[in-house]
Design a protein around this motif. Structure first.
Motif, PDB file in Angstrom:
ATOM      1  N   THR A  39      10.918  -0.573  10.716  1.00  7.64           N
ATOM      2  CA  THR A  39      10.726   0.850  10.405  1.00  7.64           C
ATOM      3  C   THR A  39      10.294   1.665  11.615  1.00  7.64           C
ATOM      4  OG1 THR A  39       8.483   0.390   9.640  1.00  7.64           O
ATOM      5  CG2 THR A  39      10.231   0.455   7.965  1.00  7.64           C
ATOM      6  N   GLY A  40       9.738   1.019  12.631  1.00 11.62           N
ATOM      7  CA  GLY A  40       9.352   1.711  13.856  1.00 11.62           C
ATOM      8  C   GLY A  40      10.469   1.780  14.888  1.00 11.62           C
ATOM      9  N   GLY A  41      11.634   1.210  14.571  1.00  7.59           N
ATOM     10  CA  GLY A  41      12.764   1.239  15.491  1.00  7.59           C
ATOM     11  C   GLY A  41      12.802   0.087  16.472  1.00  7.59           C
ATOM     12  N   SER A  42      11.928  -0.914  16.300  1.00  6.45           N
ATOM     13  CA  SER A  42      11.890  -2.064  17.206  1.00  6.45           C
ATOM     14  C   SER A  42      12.762  -3.198  16.676  1.00  6.45           C
ATOM     15  CB  SER A  42      10.454  -2.569  17.362  1.00  6.45           C
ATOM     16  OG  SER A  42       9.647  -1.567  17.925  1.00  6.45           O
ATOM     17  N   PHE A  43      13.293  -4.007  17.597  1.00  4.19           N
ATOM     18  CA  PHE A  43      14.128  -5.141  17.237  1.00  4.19           C
ATOM     19  C   PHE A  43      13.359  -6.451  17.352  1.00  4.19           C
ATOM     20  CE2 PHE A  43      17.248  -1.868  18.116  1.00  4.19           C
ATOM     21  CZ  PHE A  43      18.145  -2.055  17.068  1.00  4.19           C
ATOM     22  N   LEU A  44      13.927  -7.517  16.798  1.00  2.00           N
ATOM     23  CA  LEU A  44      13.291  -8.841  16.749  1.00  2.00           C
ATOM     24  C   LEU A  44      12.737  -9.304  18.087  1.00  2.00           C
ATOM     25  CD1 LEU A  44      16.044 -10.720  14.714  1.00  2.00           C
ATOM     26  CD2 LEU A  44      13.808 -10.061  13.866  1.00  2.00           C
ATOM     27  N   TRP A  45      13.437  -9.038  19.139  1.00  2.00           N
ATOM     28  CA  TRP A  45      13.076  -9.542  20.466  1.00  2.00           C
ATOM     29  C   TRP A  45      12.045  -8.660  21.169  1.00  2.00           C
ATOM     30  CZ3 TRP A  45      17.890  -8.191  18.777  1.00  2.00           C
ATOM     31  CH2 TRP A  45      18.360  -6.938  19.168  1.00  2.00           C
ATOM     32  N   GLN A  46      11.661  -7.567  20.556  1.00  2.64           N
ATOM     33  CA  GLN A  46      10.675  -6.674  21.164  1.00  2.64           C
ATOM     34  C   GLN A  46       9.286  -7.020  20.638  1.00  2.64           C
ATOM     35  OE1 GLN A  46      12.783  -3.058  19.981  1.00  2.64           O
ATOM     36  NE2 GLN A  46      13.313  -2.707  22.141  1.00  2.64           N
ATOM     37  N   PRO A  47       8.306  -7.170  21.555  1.00  5.85           N
ATOM     38  CA  PRO A  47       6.978  -7.618  21.138  1.00  5.85           C
ATOM     39  C   PRO A  47       6.283  -6.690  20.135  1.00  5.85           C
ATOM     40  CG  PRO A  47       6.990  -7.032  23.478  1.00  5.85           C
ATOM     41  CD  PRO A  47       8.395  -6.933  22.979  1.00  5.85           C
ATOM     42  N   GLU A  48       6.642  -5.417  20.129  1.00  6.14           N
ATOM     43  CA  GLU A  48       5.996  -4.475  19.207  1.00  6.14           C
ATOM     44  C   GLU A  48       6.585  -4.524  17.794  1.00  6.14           C
ATOM     45  OE1 GLU A  48       9.158  -2.180  21.529  1.00  6.14           O
ATOM     46  OE2 GLU A  48       7.641  -3.662  22.014  1.00  6.14           O
ATOM     47  N   SER A  49       7.610  -5.369  17.571  1.00  4.43           N
ATOM     48  CA  SER A  49       8.197  -5.439  16.234  1.00  4.43           C
ATOM     49  C   SER A  49       7.215  -6.088  15.264  1.00  4.43           C
ATOM     50  CB  SER A  49       9.522  -6.195  16.258  1.00  4.43           C
ATOM     51  OG  SER A  49       9.329  -7.536  16.617  1.00  4.43           O
ATOM     52  N   ASP A  50       7.312  -5.683  14.022  1.00  8.37           N
ATOM     53  CA  ASP A  50       6.435  -6.128  12.947  1.00  8.37           C
ATOM     54  C   ASP A  50       6.686  -7.608  12.619  1.00  8.37           C
ATOM     55  OD1 ASP A  50       6.563  -6.299   9.629  1.00  8.37           O
ATOM     56  OD2 ASP A  50       4.752  -5.353  10.448  1.00  8.37           O
TER      57      ASP A  50
END
Length: 187
Positions: free
Chosen positions: A148-159
């Motif tokens: 929901t924040g626009g982050s993808f699986l490989w990005q550390p900020e993803s939920d």
């Protein structure tokens, strides 16, 4: 050579090659062949169950359009069917999806990213496609949707919960984070 695409090797799918067992095909196989012949591809929907989240994938894009098959995980199966058909329409219109490519306008308000699926995952998730094509390799791209924040699986900020909702099929199974997806691969 492929009968409809001389730029590609011969297709070994059940439409292009008579394996002598067409009369024995089950209802699902016949339905898939009919949909590929009529629409250019079919979408297989696997609902969520006790073993894992839902997923869906195409069969026929490679046969009809020379475009990689597409797979999505972790959303409602009807939603994934709609999204995969939207990407299939793009492939049919000549915009062949490619790995590491972003597509906008598929998921409302965010892009999706396509990733090459490692062949070692095929038997776990794409059995109907293997039956249709009779064997890999046929290319498959995983359609990865953002949190929901626009982050993808490989990005550390993803939920964290979001990261568990989709596999990372571009990774070798041994390098994939432990969880429901690796449990399915090991069953």
């Amino acid at each position: 050579m492929h009968p409809d695409r001389p730029d590609r090797p011969a297709c070994r799918c059940v439409i292009c090659h008579d394996y002598g067992d067409r009369d024995e095909a089950d209802h699902m196989d016949r339905r898939t062949v009919e949909q590929v012949q009529e629409y250019g591809w079919s979408v297989v929907m696997v609902p969520a169950d006790d073993e894992g989240p839902a997923f869906a994938y195409t069969i026929g894009l490679w046969h009809t359009h020379g475009s990689p098959e597409l797979a999505m995980f972790g959303l409602d199966v009807r939603t994934m069917q709609t999204l995969l058909n939207a990407l299939g329409d793009k492939a049919a219109a000549g915009t062949a999806p490619a790995a590491d490519q972003e597509h906008h306008g598929v998921v409302e308000g965010a892009p999706v990213v396509l990733k090459n699926v490692d062949l070692r995952w095929y038997r776990t998730f794409f059995g109907c496609a293997i039956a249709f094509y009779r064997r890999p390799p046929f290319p498959v791209l995983e359609v990865v949707w953002p949190d929901t924040g626009g982050s993808f699986l490989w990005q550390p900020e993803s939920d964290e919960q979001y990261r568990r909702s989709q596999p990372q099929l571009w990774l070798h199974p041994a390098a994939h984070p432990e969880g429901v997806w690796t449990a399915l691969a090991n069953s």
